[in-house]
Scaffold this active site. Structure first.
Site, PDB file in Angstrom:
ATOM      1  N   ASP A 223       0.849  -1.186   0.000  1.00 49.82           N
ATOM      2  CA  ASP A 223       0.000   0.000   0.000  1.00 49.82           C
ATOM      3  C   ASP A 223       0.884   1.235   0.000  1.00 49.82           C
ATOM      4  O   ASP A 223       2.104   1.146   0.132  1.00 49.82           O
ATOM      5  CB  ASP A 223      -0.933  -0.014   1.211  1.00 49.82           C
ATOM      6  CG  ASP A 223      -2.221   0.773   0.970  1.00 49.82           C
ATOM      7  OD1 ASP A 223      -2.245   1.601   0.044  1.00 49.82           O
ATOM      8  OD2 ASP A 223      -3.186   0.561   1.713  1.00 49.82           O
TER       9      ASP A 223
ATOM     10  N   GLU B 270      -9.739   7.244   4.372  1.00 49.91           N
ATOM     11  CA  GLU B 270      -8.986   6.690   5.501  1.00 49.91           C
ATOM     12  C   GLU B 270      -8.243   7.750   6.295  1.00 49.91           C
ATOM     13  O   GLU B 270      -7.878   8.787   5.779  1.00 49.91           O
ATOM     14  CB  GLU B 270      -8.012   5.604   5.033  1.00 49.91           C
ATOM     15  CG  GLU B 270      -6.944   6.053   4.077  1.00 49.91           C
ATOM     16  CD  GLU B 270      -7.299   5.760   2.653  1.00 49.91           C
ATOM     17  OE1 GLU B 270      -6.385   5.483   1.867  1.00 49.91           O
ATOM     18  OE2 GLU B 270      -8.488   5.810   2.316  1.00 49.91           O
TER      19      GLU B 270
END
Length: 865
Positions: free
Chosen positions: A328, A535
């Site tokens: 990620d 997020e």
């Protein structure tokens, strides 16, 4: 209990945890149970795609012809903002991505043709062999998490939380197929979707990316999403034609972190990790998913990006995954001993491709050095590159056809087609959950005067949520969505078609609203809810809707006083404690984040006047709805499970009349008495706090975007920057020439006296980019003529210069002694100076007990004003 049933099903037993969370394979099972190795917790799977000798021979041939430099290039993915086609040519990069809000030419309004043109340029650069290298086509990945949501004029579908309420795997598959067509139409090959997290604590800001609290439902819908994106394994269309490469993410446990903290620690034994958080991956693997993204979170204290047991022993060896693992966004840098530009440990552990948006070039050179000196295993490097080549070959990238020449490359024609928009509208209808319908108020006749109120009624951004044109879904306008319909627009269209009328009043002004027939409103539809977030930014300390800021509730009470019936349409990425709002509404609909087809809401709320059959509610809760504000984790296997509305709840018109009793409205924000950090800024300003810039006596300017300045004088500016990850800090610059203040304030005074009583400190990560030229004060206000102020000039001067970051702590008792009344705080922090100063600030919070952990002397106190 669910987990006990799952353990029995999988014949799982608990094994003591060892290094990196691994079980001790030599442990003896108790009570005569069979002895299991640690990996036996996980199902043994074979690759879903039948192995091909010809394919493997081709991979080996390509690998033999590659230089070490080319191999290292293949395991790196950079962001298009920082990677040019020439970079792809020179460094042989394996992939590129566009982050949220990034588009070709840095133009958010880039057309589908612009995306396609850049895709062609990257492709041509990657197969250029003028330097004697190999021709290996580049992959381009994008977070197409609810449609091709980064592209203007694309179809934006409901987020996963809404699709979970539909319970319809076939619908999810059709949505994924439509998404794949739109992604292909812009020249891209790869979607970072689906998210298969099983959110447990809905304070987590990514809860809306989770289909459900129930692992079995997540698994079923995940399989549908993978099949829709990639096609059916074994079919001629698998990864070909209008299909793309899918990604199951984020492996593993991202939905189970303590307190719902994004990128936090998931603490549970291995049996529970499998039962709760692995089912989506098992289904995705069986559906043939080709890439899996490693998760930011830790498992029992160990970062997954560096977890050899999970990434290699479990995923690749035990569960037979033969695709590749992508990291990620700079996730590797969180591994102990790693930096963003140097981390052989991640590849050695099982990550096959770094996602390193900006610092990719330094990482390339350092990884090349580590491969040469043995820090990076050459056999592991070959395995990573082989996996990447395998996926590229399966996906047809080596067929010699540039993106614009592929059969599905009619760019403009495949975005927001009538078919795709109709599908999105269907998904909206099926995702709505009716929680309350007193005296069968719904459905409403469309042939009446309908007043539509609330700030969500005419906002595509609010109804679509995060990951919509921008990362956070913010900083957009109505004109950014030419192929969209707001909820109000859908209601107005339906009403007009039936001979009725809908009038919009975002603030809820009944008296100032005029209908063309001269009559008053007969019914009110209120559309409100959470503002967009993604997020980190979306993590909250409480599931209380609008804590300390009840403006929507005040609007509802004022409307209720008129005697007109009220239908609430609640927009949110998670279940929230809304007992007061439920009490103030005659009907209440959980609409989640429906996307660009707001007309789907009107389809279910309203019935035509011509006698045609309308649509009924079919959605059922995929997350239990809280009765109490402290029910952050609310699943049937939790102790004292007592939801207001359980998993699977959902009314419909066929059920007949329903009347919900009056609910308690006691919001105990500290729950069990344990006081957690009060965050002011963690990636974004956290409600109820707001960030303002104030210059001398001028008007306050609220900071609502990534850049802002204090009016026309620009005496104070603020901009988003990256500290540890994307936009997690703000850089603030005072240019001098007069007093200017950075202010974190609340619309209503906040009672922070509990924090003072528990010896809390104001903590922040701070970097001094330019030293102060004049005195600097830090203050906390408590209304008019009430403030405690401290001189922090020496404190700032004593910090190390940039690029070093320091944690700064200010004991709340210092501010209290200087005059702040913490029972009524209106501004939790103010930084002001008349001179020049440049600071970078991150992770600003009030932490209970911090003053005892690391006592600090009070900075110079000033006289209270």
């Amino acid at each position: 209990m669910y987990r006990e049933k799952m353990r029995a099903l999988l014949l799982l037993v608990s094994i003591p945890m060892g290094l990196n969370g691994c079980g001790d394979s030599g442990s003896q099972a108790k009570d005569g149970e069979a002895q299991l190795s640690a990996a036996d917790h996980w199902p043994a799977l074979a690759p879903a795609v039948e192995p091909s000798t010809a394919l493997e021979n081709r991979i080996a041939e390509l690998l033999r012809g590659m230089s070490l430099e080319e191999k290292v290039g293949q395991i790196i993915q950079g962001e298009i903002k920082y990677v040019s086609p020439e970079d792809v040519r020179q460094y042989h990069l394996g992939a590129v991505l566009n982050g949220g809000g990034t588009a070709p030419n840095n133009d958010r309004n880039a057309s589908a043709a612009d995306w396609m043109a850049l895709a062609d340029r990257y492709y041509e650069a990657s197969i250029d062999t003028a330097d004697g290298g190999s021709a290996i086509p580049v992959l381009w990945g994008s977070d197409a998490v609810h449609g091709h949501n980064n592209v203007r004029a694309a179809t934006v579908f409901p987020h996963n939380v809404g699709l979970g309420a539909s319970r319809d795997a076939a619908l999810v598959q059709r949505i994924a197929e439509a998404t794949a067509r739109e992604v292909r139409a812009t020249g891209l090959d790869w979607a970072f979707a689906p998210t298969v997290a099983v959110a447990q604590d809905t304070r987590w800001g990514r809860s809306y990316e989770s289909y459900a609290e129930e692992p079995a439902l997540v698994g079923r819908l995940a399989a549908g999403a993978v099949r829709g994106l990639q096609g059916e394994v074994g079919s001629d269309s698998f990864l070909r034609g209008q299909h793309i490469v899918a990604t199951a993410k984020h492996f593993v446990g991202d939905g189970g972190t303590e307190r719902g903290i994004d990128r936090g620690d998931t603490r549970l034994d291995e049996a529970d990790l499998v039962a709760l958080h692995a089912q989506g991956y098992i289904s995705a693997l069986n559906a043939g998913v080709q890439t899996i993204m490693a998760s930011f979170n830790s498992w029992n204290g160990d970062k997954v990006h560096g977890h050899h047991y999970l990434l290699t022993t479990v995923l690749k060896e035990r569960m037979g995954f033969d695709g590749f693992v992508v990291g990620d966004w700079n996730g590797h840098q969180q591994i102990p001993g790693c930096r963003v530009d140097r981390c052989a440990a991640a590849i050695n552990a099982g990550v096959d491709m770094f996602m390193v948006p900006e610092r990719w070039k330094a990482l390339y050179h350092n990884t090349l050095e580590q491969a040469r000196n043995g820090e990076l295993s050459l056999s592991r490097l070959d395995d990573a590159v082989s996996r990447i080549l395998r996926v590229k070959l399966r996906a047809g990238l080596f067929d010699g056809v540039p993106p614009s020449a592929r059969q599905e490359a009619d760019a403009a024609g495949e975005l927001a087609t009538a078919e795709h928009r109709a599908l999105a509208r269907e998904a909206v209808r099926k995702s709505l959950v009716l929680l309350k319908n007193d005296d069968s108020l719904l459905p409403l006749s469309a042939a009446q005067n309908i007043l539509v109120v609330g700030d969500g009624a005419n906002s595509v951004a609010k109804q679509s949520g995060g990951w919509t044109l921008t990362w956070q879904g913010t900083d957009t306008e109505r004109t950014d969505f030419p192929a969209a319909e707001t909820i109000y627009e859908g209601i107005a269209s339906a009403a007009a078609a039936a001979g009725g009328e809908a009038v919009l009043s975002p603030a809820g002004d009944v008296n100032g609203t005029d209908f063309s027939n001269g009559a008053a409103a007969e019914v009110i539809i209120a559309v409100y809810g959470e503002d967009p977030y993604a997020e980190w930014h979306g993590d909250v300390s409480s599931i209380d809707y609008q804590p300390h800021d009840d403006r929507d509730l005040r609007m509802l009470h004022a409307l209720k006083a008129t005697g007109r019936p009220i239908v609430s349409v609640f927009l949110s990425g998670r279940p929230m404690w809304v007992n007061p709002e439920l009490n103030a509404s005659d009907a209440f609909v959980a609409a989640w984040l429906p996307g660009t087809e707001g007309g789907g809401v009107a389809d279910v709320l309203l019935v035509p006047a011509n006698g045609a059959a309308g649509y009924d509610f079919s959605g059922k809760l995929s997350f239990s709805w809280p009765r109490f504000v402290t029910q952050n984790v609310l699943n049937e296997y939790q102790p004292e499970f007592d939801p207001l509305f359980p998993y699977g709840y959902g009314l419909n018109y066929a059920n007949g009349a329903n009347r919900l009793p009056t609910l308690h409205e006691n919001a105990e924000t500290s729950g069990n008495g344990e006081l957690h950090d009060e965050s002011l800024f963690v990636y974004r300003v956290v409600k109820p706090w707001r960030l303002h810039l104030q210059s001398d006596g001028g008007p306050a300017v609220e900071v609502t975007s990534n850049r802002a300045s204090s009016g026309t004088d620009n005496r104070l500016t603020v901009a988003s920057i990256d500290k540890d990850t994307q936009e997690d800090a703000r850089q603030v610059a005072w240019s001098g020439g007069g007093k200017a203040s950075l202010v974190f304030s609340a619309q209503q005074s906040q009672d922070l006296s509990q924090y003072l009583a528990q010896n809390a400190s104001l903590l922040m990560d701070l970097r001094v980019d330019r030293a102060p030229s004049e005195p600097v004060t830090l203050a906390a206000q408590c209304g008019e003529q009430c403030e405690g102020s401290l001189d922090v000039t020496e404190l700032l001067a004593g910090l190390p210069p940039t690029p070093a970051w320091s944690e700064v702590s200010v004991d709340l008792r210092c501010l209290a002694e200087a005059g702040t009344d913490f029972g009524r705080v209106s501004a939790a922090m103010i930084l002001r100076t008349r001179g020049e100063l440049e600071l970078s600030i991150a992770n600003l919070r009030i932490a209970p007990g911090a003053a005892d952990v690391a006592p600090q002397p009070c900075p110079g106190a000033e006289e209270t004003r």
